[in-house]
Design an enzyme around this catalytic site. Structure first.
Site, PDB file in Angstrom:
ATOM      1  N   CYS A  68      45.985  51.541 -58.074  1.00 39.90           N
ATOM      2  CA  CYS A  68      46.874  50.662 -58.836  1.00 39.90           C
ATOM      3  C   CYS A  68      46.051  49.508 -59.379  1.00 39.90           C
ATOM      4  CB  CYS A  68      48.001  50.155 -57.948  1.00 39.90           C
ATOM      5  SG  CYS A  68      49.239  49.190 -58.832  1.00 39.90           S
ATOM      6  N   SER A  69      46.062  49.332 -60.695  1.00 41.86           N
ATOM      7  CA  SER A  69      45.286  48.255 -61.284  1.00 41.86           C
ATOM      8  C   SER A  69      45.847  47.933 -62.656  1.00 41.86           C
ATOM      9  CB  SER A  69      43.806  48.643 -61.367  1.00 41.86           C
ATOM     10  OG  SER A  69      43.023  47.523 -61.711  1.00 41.86           O
ATOM     11  N   GLU A 130      56.235  43.683 -62.510  1.00 42.85           N
ATOM     12  CA  GLU A 130      55.321  44.394 -63.390  1.00 42.85           C
ATOM     13  C   GLU A 130      56.020  45.514 -64.154  1.00 42.85           C
ATOM     14  OE1 GLU A 130      51.292  43.992 -60.704  1.00 42.85           O
ATOM     15  OE2 GLU A 130      52.635  45.661 -60.283  1.00 42.85           O
TER      16      GLU A 130
END
Length: 209
Positions: A68-69, A130
């Site tokens: 995850c980035s 997000e």
């Protein structure tokens, strides 16, 4: 940074999304063709193996998704067409975090599934907010995690992940809020259909989680 529609409007450092703004992360689950204890294998087991996925433990002790980035502000990772930018970003992150060699993974190996709007509170100060692109990879690869990123990693079947989530609910294990959301709302639905994912692809929908 993105609007609630996922449309980008600027750049940010990692901190602001903890305060309510929305960066665009890449969330990826890696599904190898075959299951072998302690990692991906290059040869099939003697008996057919159930599809498994790799999950890793952060240094904080929480199990999370494979990778995850966030995309970098570069032309390759900002390309919107066919989610090519986030797929380039996923390749970079898989190499940096899980140590997968560059010659073993490419954007063509990565399947863009859908987008979801994620919010989760971690404690009284920190949280996540997000717009996430969900990606899948199904390939045999060599995994050598960066020890500064991951404490350990483990391949799990669907049943084993369900058990992990149950243990988390009882306080016997720890998983990140986004792993639980991804598993319960997406992964468990996709898992039995890894050979035919097209009906589950929703490229223009943002799921509000």
């Amino acid at each position: 940074m993105t609007h609630g529609t996922g449309a980008p409007f600027g750049l940010c450092e990692p901190l602001p999304h903890r305060l309510g703004k929305q960066p665009k992360p890449v969330t990826l689950s890696a599904a190898p063709r075959y299951l072998q204890v302690a990692g991906a294998c290059n040869e099939p087991l003697a008996a057919p193996a159930r599809p498994s996925q790799v999950f890793w433990m952060l240094n904080s002790g929480y199990f999370s998704d494979s990778c995850c980035s966030h995309p970098l502000s570069t032309p390759a990772e900002l390309e919107e067409k066919d989610a090519l930018g986030v797929r380039h970003a996923a390749c970079r992150c898989l190499q940096a975090e899980l140590g997968i060699p560059p010659d073993q993974i490419s954007p063509d190996d990565i399947v863009f599934m859908t987008i979801y709007h994620h919010r989760a509170k971690s404690d009284r100060i920190w949280g996540d907010h997000e717009i996430c692109y969900l990606l899948l990879v199904r390939k045999d690869v060599t995994v050598n995690p960066d020890p500064s990123e991951a404490k350990s990693y483990q391949y799990m079947t669907q049943e084993e992940l369900e058990d992990l989530l149950e243990r988390d609910a009882r306080g016997e294990a720890k998983v990140t809020p986004w792993l639980r959301s991804i598993a319960e709302k997406f992964l468990f639905k996709w898992w039995p259909h890894l050979d035919e994912l097209a009906p589950f692809m929703e490229h223009h929908r943002i799921h509000r989680v």
